[in-house]
Design a protein around this motif. Structure first.
Motif, PDB file in Angstrom:
ATOM      1  N   SER A  52     -11.214  12.789  -7.028  1.00 47.62           N
ATOM      2  CA  SER A  52      -9.854  12.699  -6.511  1.00 47.62           C
ATOM      3  C   SER A  52      -9.183  14.074  -6.424  1.00 47.62           C
ATOM      4  O   SER A  52      -9.115  14.796  -7.420  1.00 47.62           O
ATOM      5  CB  SER A  52      -9.008  11.801  -7.411  1.00 47.62           C
ATOM      6  OG  SER A  52      -7.662  11.858  -7.013  1.00 47.62           O
TER       7      SER A  52
ATOM      8  N   ASP B 185       0.844  -1.197   0.000  1.00 43.68           N
ATOM      9  CA  ASP B 185       0.000   0.000   0.000  1.00 43.68           C
ATOM     10  C   ASP B 185       0.877   1.242   0.000  1.00 43.68           C
ATOM     11  O   ASP B 185       1.087   1.886   1.016  1.00 43.68           O
ATOM     12  CB  ASP B 185      -0.927   0.004   1.215  1.00 43.68           C
ATOM     13  CG  ASP B 185      -2.039  -1.014   1.074  1.00 43.68           C
ATOM     14  OD1 ASP B 185      -2.277  -1.454  -0.057  1.00 43.68           O
ATOM     15  OD2 ASP B 185      -2.646  -1.369   2.085  1.00 43.68           O
ATOM     16  N   GLU B 186       1.366   1.562  -1.173  1.00 45.39           N
ATOM     17  CA  GLU B 186       2.189   2.752  -1.328  1.00 45.39           C
ATOM     18  C   GLU B 186       1.570   3.616  -2.410  1.00 45.39           C
ATOM     19  O   GLU B 186       0.722   3.166  -3.179  1.00 45.39           O
ATOM     20  CB  GLU B 186       3.630   2.372  -1.673  1.00 45.39           C
ATOM     21  CG  GLU B 186       3.730   1.505  -2.909  1.00 45.39           C
ATOM     22  CD  GLU B 186       5.088   0.853  -3.065  1.00 45.39           C
ATOM     23  OE1 GLU B 186       5.556   0.795  -4.206  1.00 45.39           O
ATOM     24  OE2 GLU B 186       5.646   0.419  -2.069  1.00 45.39           O
ATOM     25  N   ASP B 187       2.005   4.872  -2.457  1.00 44.17           N
ATOM     26  CA  ASP B 187       1.475   5.801  -3.443  1.00 44.17           C
ATOM     27  C   ASP B 187       1.769   5.297  -4.850  1.00 44.17           C
ATOM     28  O   ASP B 187       2.783   4.646  -5.093  1.00 44.17           O
ATOM     29  CB  ASP B 187       2.094   7.184  -3.247  1.00 44.17           C
ATOM     30  CG  ASP B 187       1.684   7.805  -1.912  1.00 44.17           C
ATOM     31  OD1 ASP B 187       0.742   7.289  -1.286  1.00 44.17           O
ATOM     32  OD2 ASP B 187       2.308   8.802  -1.518  1.00 44.17           O
TER      33      ASP B 187
ATOM     34  N   VAL C  21       0.941  11.870  -8.694  1.00 46.25           N
ATOM     35  CA  VAL C  21       1.108  10.774  -7.737  1.00 46.25           C
ATOM     36  C   VAL C  21      -0.233  10.588  -7.045  1.00 46.25           C
ATOM     37  O   VAL C  21      -0.783  11.527  -6.481  1.00 46.25           O
ATOM     38  CB  VAL C  21       2.210  11.087  -6.704  1.00 46.25           C
ATOM     39  CG1 VAL C  21       2.306   9.973  -5.672  1.00 46.25           C
ATOM     40  CG2 VAL C  21       3.546  11.291  -7.396  1.00 46.25           C
ATOM     41  N   VAL C  22      -0.764   9.361  -7.124  1.00 49.33           N
ATOM     42  CA  VAL C  22      -2.036   9.052  -6.484  1.00 49.33           C
ATOM     43  C   VAL C  22      -1.743   8.466  -5.106  1.00 49.33           C
ATOM     44  O   VAL C  22      -1.072   7.439  -4.999  1.00 49.33           O
ATOM     45  CB  VAL C  22      -2.853   8.049  -7.324  1.00 49.33           C
ATOM     46  CG1 VAL C  22      -4.143   7.685  -6.607  1.00 49.33           C
ATOM     47  CG2 VAL C  22      -3.137   8.613  -8.701  1.00 49.33           C
ATOM     48  N   PRO C  23      -2.208   9.112  -4.030  1.00 49.52           N
ATOM     49  CA  PRO C  23      -1.970   8.578  -2.685  1.00 49.52           C
ATOM     50  C   PRO C  23      -2.638   7.217  -2.505  1.00 49.52           C
ATOM     51  O   PRO C  23      -3.713   6.952  -3.058  1.00 49.52           O
ATOM     52  CB  PRO C  23      -2.607   9.613  -1.755  1.00 49.52           C
ATOM     53  CG  PRO C  23      -2.771  10.839  -2.583  1.00 49.52           C
ATOM     54  CD  PRO C  23      -2.910  10.387  -3.997  1.00 49.52           C
ATOM     55  N   ALA C  24      -2.010   6.361  -1.731  1.00 54.30           N
ATOM     56  CA  ALA C  24      -2.548   5.019  -1.486  1.00 54.30           C
ATOM     57  C   ALA C  24      -3.924   5.076  -0.848  1.00 54.30           C
ATOM     58  O   ALA C  24      -4.749   4.183  -1.045  1.00 54.30           O
ATOM     59  CB  ALA C  24      -1.580   4.232  -0.606  1.00 54.30           C
TER      60      ALA C  24
ATOM     61  N   ALA D  30      -6.060  14.401  -6.092  1.00 58.29           N
ATOM     62  CA  ALA D  30      -4.723  14.244  -6.669  1.00 58.29           C
ATOM     63  C   ALA D  30      -4.657  14.766  -8.103  1.00 58.29           C
ATOM     64  O   ALA D  30      -3.584  15.132  -8.581  1.00 58.29           O
ATOM     65  CB  ALA D  30      -4.298  12.770  -6.634  1.00 58.29           C
TER      66      ALA D  30
ATOM     67  N   GLU E 239      -6.354   6.865  -1.649  1.00 54.05           N
ATOM     68  CA  GLU E 239      -7.399   7.053  -2.652  1.00 54.05           C
ATOM     69  C   GLU E 239      -7.666   5.794  -3.468  1.00 54.05           C
ATOM     70  O   GLU E 239      -8.551   5.792  -4.323  1.00 54.05           O
ATOM     71  CB  GLU E 239      -7.019   8.195  -3.592  1.00 54.05           C
ATOM     72  CG  GLU E 239      -7.027   9.542  -2.922  1.00 54.05           C
ATOM     73  CD  GLU E 239      -6.839  10.664  -3.917  1.00 54.05           C
ATOM     74  OE1 GLU E 239      -7.279  10.529  -5.076  1.00 54.05           O
ATOM     75  OE2 GLU E 239      -6.241  11.673  -3.532  1.00 54.05           O
TER      76      GLU E 239
ATOM     77  N   ARG F 214       2.796   6.215  -8.440  1.00 52.13           N
ATOM     78  CA  ARG F 214       3.409   7.262  -9.254  1.00 52.13           C
ATOM     79  C   ARG F 214       3.026   7.029 -10.704  1.00 52.13           C
ATOM     80  O   ARG F 214       3.454   6.071 -11.323  1.00 52.13           O
ATOM     81  CB  ARG F 214       4.926   7.252  -9.105  1.00 52.13           C
ATOM     82  CG  ARG F 214       5.607   8.286  -9.984  1.00 52.13           C
ATOM     83  CD  ARG F 214       7.049   8.513  -9.619  1.00 52.13           C
ATOM     84  NE  ARG F 214       7.213   9.168  -8.335  1.00 52.13           N
ATOM     85  CZ  ARG F 214       7.010  10.472  -8.128  1.00 52.13           C
ATOM     86  NH1 ARG F 214       6.595  11.236  -9.112  1.00 52.13           N
ATOM     87  NH2 ARG F 214       7.203  11.003  -6.951  1.00 52.13           N
TER      88      ARG F 214
END
Length: 141
Positions: free
Chosen positions: A49, A2-4, A12-15, A51, A17, A6
């Protein structure tokens, strides 16, 4: 895992979301397929979103319109036996889809005229084709 995500240099979509759902994969696999939740669905809410910039959001909604359900993009993966590998495959697919969707449009095509040689070749080809068809015709009337 569960990481962002890229997507590109500016996105970069945060985890937080990303939404996940797991289920049993279909197809062959013996005893393991009946007990393992290896099928993965990955969700991303394109419309809501934070992001995405307004421009990126507009492009994504326009280009992914047929794939969005209530503004949410869903990607699934079930090819691999391990859930972890299916999760990675789903992340890769989502990243590629978003990268294509938010990319700026390419340069506009400049209208050009056909060259004299290409026009001549085209007409010669049409003439040859007409000759072939004429030779096939019956001479009996």
């Amino acid at each position: 895992m569960d990481e962002d995500l890229r997507v590109g240099p500016s996105l970069v979509v945060p985890a937080a979301e990303l939404g996940w759902r797991f289920s049993r994969a279909s197809g062959p696999g013996g005893q393991g397929v009946n007990t393992t939740d290896s099928r993965v669905e990955l969700f991303f809410d394109v419309v809501r979103s934070p992001a995405l910039s307004e421009t990126q959001r507009a492009r994504a909604v326009e280009r992914l319109g047929g794939r969005l359900v209530d503004g949410v993009l869903t990607v699934s993966a079930q090819e691999r036996r391990a859930q972890l590998r299916n999760r990675q495959a789903a992340r890769d697919r989502l990243r590629d889809l978003l990268a294509d969707a938010v990319a700026p449009p390419g340069p506009a095509r400049r209208a050009t005229r056909p060259t004299r040689g290409s026009q001549r070749r085209r007409l010669e080809g049409k003439k040859r084709r007409g000759d072939v068809k004429r030779l096939r015709r019956s001479t009996d009337d």
